[in-house]
Design an enzyme around this catalytic site. Structure first.
Site: not given
Ligand code: PSU
Ligand code: MN
Length: 304
Positions: A25, A160
Site C-alpha cells: 500500500e 493497534k
Molecule cells: N495502520 C498503521 N499504519 C497505516 C494505516 C493503518 O499502522 O499507515 C493506514 C492504512 O493505509 C489503513 C488506513 O488502511 O490507515 C486506515 O485508515 P482509516 O482508519 O481512516 O480507515
C-alpha cells in the site's frame, strides 16, 4: 482489464508466468511514516520481496491512474509529498480518478487494485478497524468492509490498540473474514505480540496459509482473509510504554477534535513523537517481517 488500471510491466510479466507477486500500500508511505524513513522503508520492502523471489507491486493513484507497481521516482514523490497526497479509501477513488489526481491507497483501495490486477497477496503494517468510541462516532474503517468483499489475503501485524480490538474482531466475524494467527493463537497488537484476544485459527506455515486461501477461492467466496503476523520479539515494544503513549495520543486526538480520515495518521504521528521514535523503528521492522511472509505465501500459492 479495467480501463483506469496500469500494471507495471515487471508485475504483468510475473502474473502471466504464474510467478509470485506481493501488493503493497501507499498510505503507509505518505501518511504512516515521516520522510525520509517512509521512502527508505518502502524501497527496502520491495528489495526484501525481490530477495525472497517475488515481485513487489506498490499500489497508488498517480495522475488519476490506478497503479499496480510503482517506479522508485513515484515512491519518492509520494513519500516527499506526504500529507499533501490525498489519502484514498473506496469512497475517494471516483473523484480522484476523474480529476487526474494522485492518491495514497489504504488497505481498502490497495485490495481493490490488487484484485483488479489479479494479485492475491498483500503485505502491510496495520489495518484500520473499529475505533474506540465507535458506539457513538461510528468510525469503522472501510478496510473491514473491503476484507468482507474483495478476494485478497492481507498480511499485517494485527491491529493497534488505538482501535477497539474486541469490536474489530466481532465486525470481521460478521463479515465472514477468517482471522488467522501466524504461529500464534493470540491476535498480535502491532507493536507488541500480545493483545489478550484470540484469533480464529493458528497456522504455522506459508504452505498452509496458501492452502486455506486456495480453498476460500475454490469455494467462490467474495471476501478476503486476514493473516496476523506477530512482530519479532527483538523489535516488540514494552507494553506499558506503548499503552501509555497510545492513551496520551488518544486524549490529544479527542481534545483537538480530530476525526474521520485524519484520525489514524494523527495517532500514528503522535505515538511516534511520544515514544521518541521507538514506535517508528518497530513499525518498520514489522512491515519487513510481513513482506517476507507474504513473499513466501505468494510463492506457495503459485504451486497450487
Ligand atoms: N495502520 C498503521 N499504519 C497505516 C494505516 C493503518 O499502522 O499507515 C493506514 C492504512 O493505509 C489503513 C488506513 O488502511 O490507515 C486506515 O485508515 P482509516 O482508519 O481512516 O480507515
Ligand atoms: Mn475512519
Amino acid at each position: 482489464m479495467n480501463k483506469y488500471l496500469d500494471i507495471a510491466p515487471e508485475v504483468q510479466k510475473a502474473l502471466s508466468e504464474n510467478r509470485p507477486v506481493v501488493a503493497l500500500e501507499s498510505t503507509i508511505i505518505s501518511h504512516g511514516m515521516p520522510y525520509p524513513q517512509n521512502v527508505e522503508t518502502a524501497l527496502n520492502v520491495e528489495r526484501i520481496i525481490r530477495e525472497a523471489g517475488a515481485v513487489p507491486a506498490t499500489c497508488a493513484i498517480i495522475g488519476g491512474r490506478l497503479k499496480a507497481g510503482l517506479s522508485e521516482a513515484e515512491i519518492e514523490h509520494l513519500g516527499k509529498k506526504g500529507y499533501d497526497v490525498p489519502k484514498a479509501s473506496r469512497r475517494d477513488l471516483p473523484v480522484l480518478v476523474a480529476r487526474g489526481s494522485d492518491g495514497a491507497t489504504t488497505v481498502t483501495t490497495t485490495m481493490m487494485i490488487a484484485a483488479m490486477a489479479g494479485i492475491k497477496v498483500f503485505a502491510t503494517g496495520g489495518i484500520g478497524g473499529v475505533h474506540r468510541g465507535a458506539e457513538t462516532t461510528m468510525d469503522i474503517s472501510a478496510d473491514l468492509e473491503e476484507l468482507g468483499q474483495t478476494p485478497v489475503m492481507v498480511i499485517c501485524a494485527g491491529a493497534k490498540s488505538i482501535l477497539d480490538l474486541g469490536l474489530t474482531l466481532e465486525y470481521l466475524e460478521t463479515k465472514g473474514v477468517p482471522v488467522i494467527g501466524f504461529g500464534t493463537e493470540e491476535l498480535p497488537a502491532f507493536y507488541t505480540r500480545h493483545s489478550g484476544f484470540g484469533v480464529d485459527y493458528r497456522i504455522d506455515t506459508p504452505e498452509e496459509l496458501a492452502a486455506a486461501f486456495k480453498a476460500q477461492r475454490d469455494m467462490g467466496y467474495k471476501g478476503g482473509m486476514l493473516v496476523t503476523n506477530p512482530i519479532p520479539e527483538e523489535y516488540s515494544m514494552d507494553k506499558a510504554t506503548i499503552d501509555a503513549a497510545i492513551e496520551k495520543a488518544l486524549g490529544e486526538c479527542r481534545a483537538q477534535g480530530i476525526h474521520g480520515k485524519q484520525t489514524t495518521p494523527f495517532l500514528l504521528a503522535r505515538i511516534k513523537d511520544i515514544t521518541g521514535g521507538d514506535s517508528l523503528a518497530s513499525n518498520i521492522q514489522l512491515v519487513y517481517n510481513n513482506a517476507r511472509l507474504a513473499a513466501k505465501t505468494a510463492t506457495e500459492l503459485c504451486k497450487l
